[in-house]
Design a protein around this motif. Sequence first.
Motif, mmCIF file in Angstrom:
data_model
loop_
_atom_site.group_PDB
_atom_site.id
_atom_site.type_symbol
_atom_site.label_atom_id
_atom_site.label_comp_id
_atom_site.label_asym_id
_atom_site.label_seq_id
_atom_site.Cartn_x
_atom_site.Cartn_y
_atom_site.Cartn_z
ATOM 1 N N VAL A 1 0.873 -1.269 -0.071
ATOM 2 C CA VAL A 1 0.014 -0.081 0.126
ATOM 3 C C VAL A 1 0.945 1.353 -0.016
ATOM 4 C CG1 VAL A 1 -1.913 1.246 1.340
ATOM 5 C CG2 VAL A 1 -1.829 -1.151 1.412
ATOM 6 N N VAL A 2 0.710 2.316 -0.812
ATOM 7 C CA VAL A 2 1.171 3.339 -1.042
ATOM 8 C C VAL A 2 0.296 4.617 -0.497
ATOM 9 C CG1 VAL A 2 2.552 5.005 -2.311
ATOM 10 C CG2 VAL A 2 2.706 2.524 -2.766
ATOM 11 N N SER A 3 0.951 5.659 0.151
ATOM 12 C CA SER A 3 0.131 6.717 0.493
ATOM 13 C C SER A 3 0.123 7.679 -0.799
ATOM 14 C CB SER A 3 0.586 7.228 1.822
ATOM 15 O OG SER A 3 0.537 6.714 2.952
ATOM 16 N N VAL A 4 -1.311 8.249 -1.194
ATOM 17 C CA VAL A 4 -1.295 8.973 -2.172
ATOM 18 C C VAL A 4 -2.457 10.081 -2.119
ATOM 19 C CG1 VAL A 4 -0.209 7.467 -4.085
ATOM 20 C CG2 VAL A 4 -2.473 7.042 -3.410
ATOM 21 N N ASN A 5 -2.418 11.127 -2.182
ATOM 22 C CA ASN A 5 -3.411 12.040 -2.323
ATOM 23 C C ASN A 5 -4.567 11.785 -1.168
ATOM 24 O OD1 ASN A 5 -2.297 13.136 -4.468
ATOM 25 N ND2 ASN A 5 -3.209 11.769 -5.888
ATOM 26 N N ASN A 6 -4.199 11.886 0.053
ATOM 27 C CA ASN A 6 -5.172 11.941 1.394
ATOM 28 C C ASN A 6 -5.630 10.463 1.445
ATOM 29 O OD1 ASN A 6 -4.434 14.603 2.195
ATOM 30 N ND2 ASN A 6 -6.123 15.282 0.915
ATOM 31 N N GLY A 7 -4.823 9.560 0.620
ATOM 32 C CA GLY A 7 -5.422 8.226 0.904
ATOM 33 C C GLY A 7 -4.494 7.142 0.562
ATOM 34 N N PHE A 8 -4.853 5.882 0.149
ATOM 35 C CA PHE A 8 -4.183 4.735 0.045
ATOM 36 C C PHE A 8 -4.321 4.048 -1.487
ATOM 37 C CE2 PHE A 8 -5.758 5.511 4.048
ATOM 38 C CZ PHE A 8 -4.515 5.674 5.030
ATOM 39 N N GLY A 9 -3.098 3.776 -2.033
ATOM 40 C CA GLY A 9 -3.239 3.302 -3.260
ATOM 41 C C GLY A 9 -2.730 1.356 -3.077
ATOM 42 N N ILE A 10 -3.634 0.774 -3.224
ATOM 43 C CA ILE A 10 -3.422 -0.778 -2.943
ATOM 44 C C ILE A 10 -3.030 -1.436 -4.366
ATOM 45 C CG2 ILE A 10 -4.245 -2.844 -2.036
ATOM 46 C CD1 ILE A 10 -6.322 -1.078 -0.729
ATOM 47 N N ARG A 11 -1.740 -2.098 -4.295
ATOM 48 C CA ARG A 11 -1.242 -2.786 -5.446
ATOM 49 C C ARG A 11 -2.032 -3.623 -5.947
ATOM 50 N NH1 ARG A 11 3.433 0.216 -6.460
ATOM 51 N NH2 ARG A 11 4.641 0.970 -4.458
ATOM 52 N N ARG A 12 -2.079 -4.292 -7.140
ATOM 53 C CA ARG A 12 -2.648 -5.556 -7.753
ATOM 54 C C ARG A 12 -2.270 -6.802 -6.984
ATOM 55 N NH1 ARG A 12 -5.085 -5.316 -12.750
ATOM 56 N NH2 ARG A 12 -5.260 -3.561 -13.819
ATOM 57 N N GLY A 13 -3.212 -7.660 -6.648
ATOM 58 C CA GLY A 13 -2.610 -8.854 -6.043
ATOM 59 C C GLY A 13 -2.592 -8.926 -4.609
ATOM 60 N N VAL A 14 -2.700 -7.629 -3.959
ATOM 61 C CA VAL A 14 -2.707 -7.513 -2.448
ATOM 62 C C VAL A 14 -3.805 -8.105 -1.666
ATOM 63 C CG1 VAL A 14 -2.399 -5.998 -0.710
ATOM 64 C CG2 VAL A 14 -0.897 -5.767 -2.575
ATOM 65 N N LEU A 15 -4.926 -7.741 -1.993
ATOM 66 C CA LEU A 15 -6.274 -7.840 -1.489
ATOM 67 C C LEU A 15 -6.930 -9.339 -2.238
ATOM 68 C CD1 LEU A 15 -7.874 -4.280 -1.483
ATOM 69 C CD2 LEU A 15 -6.410 -5.550 0.179
ATOM 70 N N PHE A 16 -6.805 -9.459 -3.321
ATOM 71 C CA PHE A 16 -7.585 -10.702 -4.019
ATOM 72 C C PHE A 16 -6.758 -11.469 -4.739
ATOM 73 C CE2 PHE A 16 -10.147 -6.910 -3.653
ATOM 74 C CZ PHE A 16 -11.458 -7.434 -3.228
ATOM 75 N N GLU A 17 -7.124 -12.706 -4.535
ATOM 76 C CA GLU A 17 -6.492 -13.717 -5.811
ATOM 77 C C GLU A 17 -6.977 -13.364 -6.926
ATOM 78 O OE1 GLU A 17 -4.370 -16.007 -4.849
ATOM 79 O OE2 GLU A 17 -4.354 -16.531 -2.825
ATOM 80 N N GLU A 18 -6.254 -14.032 -8.093
ATOM 81 C CA GLU A 18 -6.470 -13.417 -9.480
ATOM 82 C C GLU A 18 -7.959 -14.120 -9.662
ATOM 83 O OE1 GLU A 18 -4.469 -13.806 -13.878
ATOM 84 O OE2 GLU A 18 -3.608 -15.009 -12.300
ATOM 85 N N TYR A 19 -8.784 -13.256 -10.320
ATOM 86 C CA TYR A 19 -10.127 -13.668 -10.873
ATOM 87 C C TYR A 19 -11.050 -13.897 -9.735
ATOM 88 C CZ TYR A 19 -7.210 -14.342 -14.927
ATOM 89 O OH TYR A 19 -6.373 -14.362 -16.292
ATOM 90 N N SER A 20 -10.671 -13.434 -8.485
ATOM 91 C CA SER A 20 -11.611 -13.665 -7.549
ATOM 92 C C SER A 20 -12.126 -12.259 -6.645
ATOM 93 C CB SER A 20 -10.942 -14.592 -6.249
ATOM 94 O OG SER A 20 -11.525 -14.673 -5.187
ATOM 95 N N ASP A 21 -13.223 -12.440 -6.156
ATOM 96 C CA ASP A 21 -13.543 -11.131 -5.263
ATOM 97 C C ASP A 21 -13.731 -11.385 -3.781
ATOM 98 O OD1 ASP A 21 -15.732 -12.968 -5.146
ATOM 99 O OD2 ASP A 21 -17.184 -11.485 -5.662
ATOM 100 N N ARG A 22 -12.942 -12.673 -3.416
ATOM 101 C CA ARG A 22 -12.900 -13.080 -1.920
ATOM 102 C C ARG A 22 -11.519 -12.363 -1.399
ATOM 103 N NH1 ARG A 22 -13.387 -19.254 0.169
ATOM 104 N NH2 ARG A 22 -13.112 -18.585 2.674
ATOM 105 N N LEU A 23 -11.530 -11.838 -0.173
ATOM 106 C CA LEU A 23 -10.388 -11.196 0.255
ATOM 107 C C LEU A 23 -9.343 -12.310 0.827
ATOM 108 C CD1 LEU A 23 -12.248 -8.223 2.126
ATOM 109 C CD2 LEU A 23 -10.317 -7.949 0.469
ATOM 110 N N LYS A 24 -8.170 -12.121 0.498
ATOM 111 C CA LYS A 24 -7.395 -12.910 1.092
ATOM 112 C C LYS A 24 -6.990 -12.475 2.573
ATOM 113 C CE LYS A 24 -3.758 -12.039 -1.906
ATOM 114 N NZ LYS A 24 -2.606 -12.025 -2.744
ATOM 115 N N PRO A 25 -6.566 -13.590 3.538
ATOM 116 C CA PRO A 25 -6.060 -12.968 4.609
ATOM 117 C C PRO A 25 -5.431 -12.029 5.017
ATOM 118 C CG PRO A 25 -6.236 -15.688 4.481
ATOM 119 C CD PRO A 25 -6.162 -14.955 2.910
ATOM 120 N N GLU A 26 -4.241 -12.102 4.105
ATOM 121 C CA GLU A 26 -3.103 -10.742 4.132
ATOM 122 C C GLU A 26 -4.195 -9.255 3.713
ATOM 123 O OE1 GLU A 26 -1.430 -13.209 0.693
ATOM 124 O OE2 GLU A 26 -2.582 -13.510 2.657
#
Length: 554
Positions: free
Chosen positions: A461-486
């Motif tokens: 995660v990177v701090s950007v413009n009073n918020g947060f930019g989350i990189r690809r692959g951090v929250l979800f597995e590929e082709y899934s909308d289910r959040l990963k534990p991390e």
Amino acid sequence: MAVIVRVLVVLFIFYSSTVAFSGGLSDVFKQFDEIEKNVNQIKHSLKGEPENGQQNAVQSQANEVREFSGEVVVPDSNRTWYFKMDKFSAAACSRIYYSVNDGNPHFLVEYAGQPDVGAAMPIKGLKKGDRIVFLVKTSYYGWHGPVYSTDRRFFIAEKYNDRKYYFKFEDAARADARYNDGAFYFFEEGQMPVNHFIRILSYDVYKQGNKYLFRGKIKLNVAGNVDSQILIKDNHWHTTDVIKLNFYNNGRDIHSFSFSIPKTDFPKPAYTSILKVSYNGEKDLRVRMVKPCVDKLPEQINPFGTIKKDPFVFVGRIYYLRKNTTKLPNFSKLRPRGIIYTPTLNVTPRSFDSGFPGITSRYEWFAIRYTSELFLKEPKLLRFALLSDDGSKLIIDNKVVINNDGIHPPRKKYGSVYLESGLHKIEVQYFQGPRYQVALVLYVIENGKERVLDISRFAPVVSVNNGFGIRRGVLFEEYSDRLKPEGIKVLMKIKKLIGEKYKSINIYGRDDELSKDRIKSIVNMLVGFGIDPSRIRKYYGLGDSSFSIKIVVN
């Protein structure tokens, strides 16, 4: 001949009575000396012979000392140059600076009143062809200046030779063409005496809340007892306090002090502090105003990190160590004393005695355990270098990559690790033994070049413009909308940073069905963490390809 002398004496008596009222006795004595020289010259000229060669000496000196532009050009030499105050006599506070080749001014000294003057101060790093100009700023119902040594309204600059100069100046508040507010020398080593045993490196007074902070550093080249004290003088130049700072130097080279005094201890309109030190016949002195021309304590930038929270950079926990510790401790058995944050570990070898503002004043016998996360889009071989003074270790995914432990001067070691794609834990352990030298630099080696590792490049995660930019692959597995534990842990950290003070939370994603489903999952998780759902806004069409999600807090 006698008539001429009597006439001159009468003129002197008449003139001195006028000057005494306008300029003070010091000016009278100066004028007397000048008239006495003129009388002697007339006497000797009438006799047709010099008195013991004095006239020739005066003429020789006149040929040697001459006015010049006020800008010094350093000749070819490997010797150190020095600044030496000669005198100061003005009620207003003045600060003297120097500038090299039209660069930023560097502070030298501050004076007010009629104090003694300090020892010669070295100005190191000057080289052939450097152009040196001096500046004066004065506080008199507000700051005036700077005025430059090239300005004939405020300075008279005299040249003895290419390696010795003399400057007389007016303070920057007003110019009356008398050039009697102060004077100093600028000379190359060997032209005038300098201290060899003791020297004041720095002395400062700052406003800090409802107190005045006094701090300084004294350099001593040999072991022994040092007489040191601070005199406090009021606006009538009466001594109101004497603060004894005597100490024994056991060969540690630099002695530091720092203490505070309540502002209520200074009820009069103006106070001046004078730090005096002496050892083995040598003396040094510095002057700092306590009231009124005193600066606020500047924000101290600690090289190891700041207290501004950012869980997506290196998070450093500070620990105290026992004296004579020789290796990194077992951190699980220690209690952290504070937390700092930094995107880089870039403490190049330096002297360190400032401690950790807002946490502790300790600057020796401490340890820091830095932790963070690396996120890789694809498998990669990473090569690192770790420089430290004293001990350090680089640990990734609980495995030691570089071991640079122990008491030692700045030393660099190397290590490599192959990492799969995804999140990885990174940890840097560091400890500092005895004062004062420190170093801690973590490099990443790419294409054969060492660069200081900026963890923001690899952070999930990177701090950007009073918020947060989350990189690809951090929250979800590929082709899934289910959040990963991390991914859930990442959102939890963001929630803690958001806190309770927000008007709205805007979530930006891409304009496709999978991205919309993923935003729904993020909203549900944030609501589960306690975020008010009525304040969440969803936006689609995120164009930045480096992030899959942006969360902006208003």
